[in-house]
Design a protein around this motif. Sequence first.
Motif, short mmCIF file in Angstrom:
data_model
loop_
_atom_site.label_atom_id
_atom_site.label_comp_id
_atom_site.label_asym_id
_atom_site.label_seq_id
_atom_site.Cartn_x
_atom_site.Cartn_y
_atom_site.Cartn_z
N MET A 1 0.68 -26.44 50.25
CA MET A 1 2.00 -26.59 50.84
C MET A 1 2.73 -27.68 50.07
O MET A 1 2.21 -28.74 49.83
N SER A 2 3.97 -27.38 49.70
CA SER A 2 4.74 -28.34 48.91
C SER A 2 5.74 -29.09 49.78
O SER A 2 6.03 -28.70 50.91
N ASN A 3 6.25 -30.15 49.21
CA ASN A 3 7.26 -30.93 49.91
C ASN A 3 8.56 -30.17 50.06
O ASN A 3 9.35 -30.46 50.97
N TYR A 67 0.10 -29.77 54.28
CA TYR A 67 0.28 -30.66 53.13
C TYR A 67 -0.81 -31.73 53.12
O TYR A 67 -1.40 -32.03 52.07
N ASP A 70 -4.04 -30.21 52.02
CA ASP A 70 -4.05 -29.97 50.58
C ASP A 70 -4.28 -31.26 49.80
O ASP A 70 -4.85 -31.23 48.70
N GLN A 71 -3.85 -32.39 50.34
CA GLN A 71 -4.03 -33.68 49.69
C GLN A 71 -5.39 -34.30 49.99
O GLN A 71 -5.72 -35.36 49.49
N ILE A 84 3.01 -38.11 55.79
CA ILE A 84 2.92 -37.64 54.40
C ILE A 84 3.64 -38.55 53.42
O ILE A 84 3.50 -38.37 52.22
#
Length: 165
Positions: A1-3, A67, A70-71, A84
């Motif tokens: 998932m991106s910002n 997100y 994912d990090q 985040i």
Amino acid sequence: MSNSTILTILDNLEKLHRSLLRLAYDKTALLKSGDMEGLDQLLKDEQAHLAAISQMDLSRQTAVANYLKDQGRSVPLNPTVANILDAAPEVERQSLEEARDRLLHAIHDLKGQNDLNQKLTYQSLQFVNLSLDMIRPQMESVTYSKNEIAGTKNSSGERSFDSKA
């Protein structure tokens, strides 16, 4: 998932809150004019906005949780954008902070307008109650006390109980 997904969701949330703010301004005008039919329709529109905001907020929570996963970070129970900000790169962090601040500003404006509408509604209710009290006849006591039958009344300064006895 991106910002970018999170930024899009935050922008949509801001738009929905700004639209709800416009409805709150309209509600103020309707409250001042006393247009109950218009107010009824506006309340239905508000409910639709609130449902959309609730749905969009769930999407925001899901996007933030994804997100963070994912990090490789832990996901709190109610994930927020603040969670985040530490994980995001500096360039993305600034855009996230700006989007969050715009949304918070819109929410703050909406809260202020809703407070005003609440006060107007309360004043209207007080006016209606005052008007009803003036129109409605006052009920007189249909029962008599023992002293009234005997022809005497206790004054407010006299006590009916002797505490020294």
